[in-house]
Design an enzyme around this catalytic site. Structure first.
Site, PDB file in Angstrom:
ATOM      1  N   LYS A  87     -25.361   9.521  61.531  1.00 49.83           N
ATOM      2  CA  LYS A  87     -24.053   8.907  61.273  1.00 49.83           C
ATOM      3  C   LYS A  87     -23.819   7.677  62.141  1.00 49.83           C
ATOM      4  O   LYS A  87     -24.065   7.697  63.336  1.00 49.83           O
ATOM      5  CB  LYS A  87     -22.943   9.935  61.539  1.00 49.83           C
ATOM      6  CG  LYS A  87     -21.564   9.473  61.141  1.00 49.83           C
ATOM      7  CD  LYS A  87     -20.668  10.657  60.895  1.00 49.83           C
ATOM      8  CE  LYS A  87     -19.279  10.241  60.500  1.00 49.83           C
ATOM      9  NZ  LYS A  87     -19.196   9.371  59.354  1.00 49.83           N
ATOM     10  N   GLY A 136     -25.335   9.495  69.877  1.00 44.84           N
ATOM     11  CA  GLY A 136     -26.794   9.471  69.792  1.00 44.84           C
ATOM     12  C   GLY A 136     -27.306   8.401  68.838  1.00 44.84           C
ATOM     13  O   GLY A 136     -28.286   7.707  69.126  1.00 44.84           O
ATOM     14  N   CYS A 137     -26.625   8.248  67.720  1.00 39.48           N
ATOM     15  CA  CYS A 137     -27.051   7.260  66.715  1.00 39.48           C
ATOM     16  C   CYS A 137     -26.845   5.836  67.228  1.00 39.48           C
ATOM     17  O   CYS A 137     -27.667   4.952  66.971  1.00 39.48           O
ATOM     18  CB  CYS A 137     -26.304   7.482  65.407  1.00 39.48           C
ATOM     19  SG  CYS A 137     -26.670   9.106  64.680  1.00 39.48           S
ATOM     20  N   THR A 138     -25.761   5.629  67.951  1.00 38.32           N
ATOM     21  CA  THR A 138     -25.502   4.310  68.535  1.00 38.32           C
ATOM     22  C   THR A 138     -26.567   3.982  69.574  1.00 38.32           C
ATOM     23  O   THR A 138     -27.136   2.885  69.581  1.00 38.32           O
ATOM     24  CB  THR A 138     -24.090   4.255  69.154  1.00 38.32           C
ATOM     25  OG1 THR A 138     -23.138   4.504  68.110  1.00 38.32           O
ATOM     26  CG2 THR A 138     -23.819   2.919  69.803  1.00 38.32           C
ATOM     27  N   ALA A 168     -29.869   3.139  67.822  1.00 37.07           N
ATOM     28  CA  ALA A 168     -29.824   1.810  67.205  1.00 37.07           C
ATOM     29  C   ALA A 168     -29.909   0.712  68.259  1.00 37.07           C
ATOM     30  O   ALA A 168     -30.630  -0.278  68.088  1.00 37.07           O
ATOM     31  CB  ALA A 168     -28.546   1.656  66.383  1.00 37.07           C
TER      32      ALA A 168
END
Length: 156
Positions: free
Chosen positions: A41, A46-48, A51
């Protein structure tokens, strides 16, 4: 049960809208090396971090002849907002139908606090210039991951 892909397998083809209003497909990357990283998401911690880590090494990946594409079930509008907020130069693909997520075996049943739900298992694929999977990282832990993928990409 989701298919688990391995090195040497032919990467499943796909076509997705990207964050720039275009289309992404495996065919478009023919003759080039590709990192496909699947994440749950936009704009979650974690995704940020993942990325930002990939984005920070983007020049090194480019020098190694590798394009990085992030894919999640978020909308194109969500991707645009996410990229703008964090000044990301990566290409992000939107798989709202989850067809690509299922084809790559990353749309799986997950469990949190005893509740079962469907979601993206954080996974990265390194695809060679012939469209074959060169390496797979399943159940990715973010710290150090982008660096490990870069090392593998340089060795390819």
């Amino acid at each position: 049960m989701a298919k688990k892909w391995a090195a040497g397998d032919k990467a499943p083809d796909f076509e997705l809208p990207d964050d720039k209003g275009g289309k992404l497909s495996l065919k478009a990357f023919a003759g080039k090396k590709l990192i496909l990283y699947f994440y749950p998401k936009d704009d979650t911690s974690g995704c940020t971090k993942e990325a930002i880590d990939f984005n920070g090494l983007k020049d090194d990946f480019t020098k190694a002849g590798v394009t990085i594409v992030g894919v999640s079930p978020d909308s194109v509008a969500s991707h645009v907002k996410f990229k703008t907020k964090h000044d990301l130069g990566l290409v992000l693909g939107s798989d709202e139908t989850k067809a690509m997520l299922e084809a790559y075996g990353v749309w799986v049943e997950k469990s949190m606090y005893g509740r079962k739900y469907m979601g993206v298992e954080r996974t990265t694929f390194l695809i060679d210039s012939k469209g074959k999977i060169a390496a797979v990282w399943n159940k990715v832990k973010v710290p150090g991951h982008a660096e490990a993928v870069l090392a593998a990409a340089k060795a390819l």
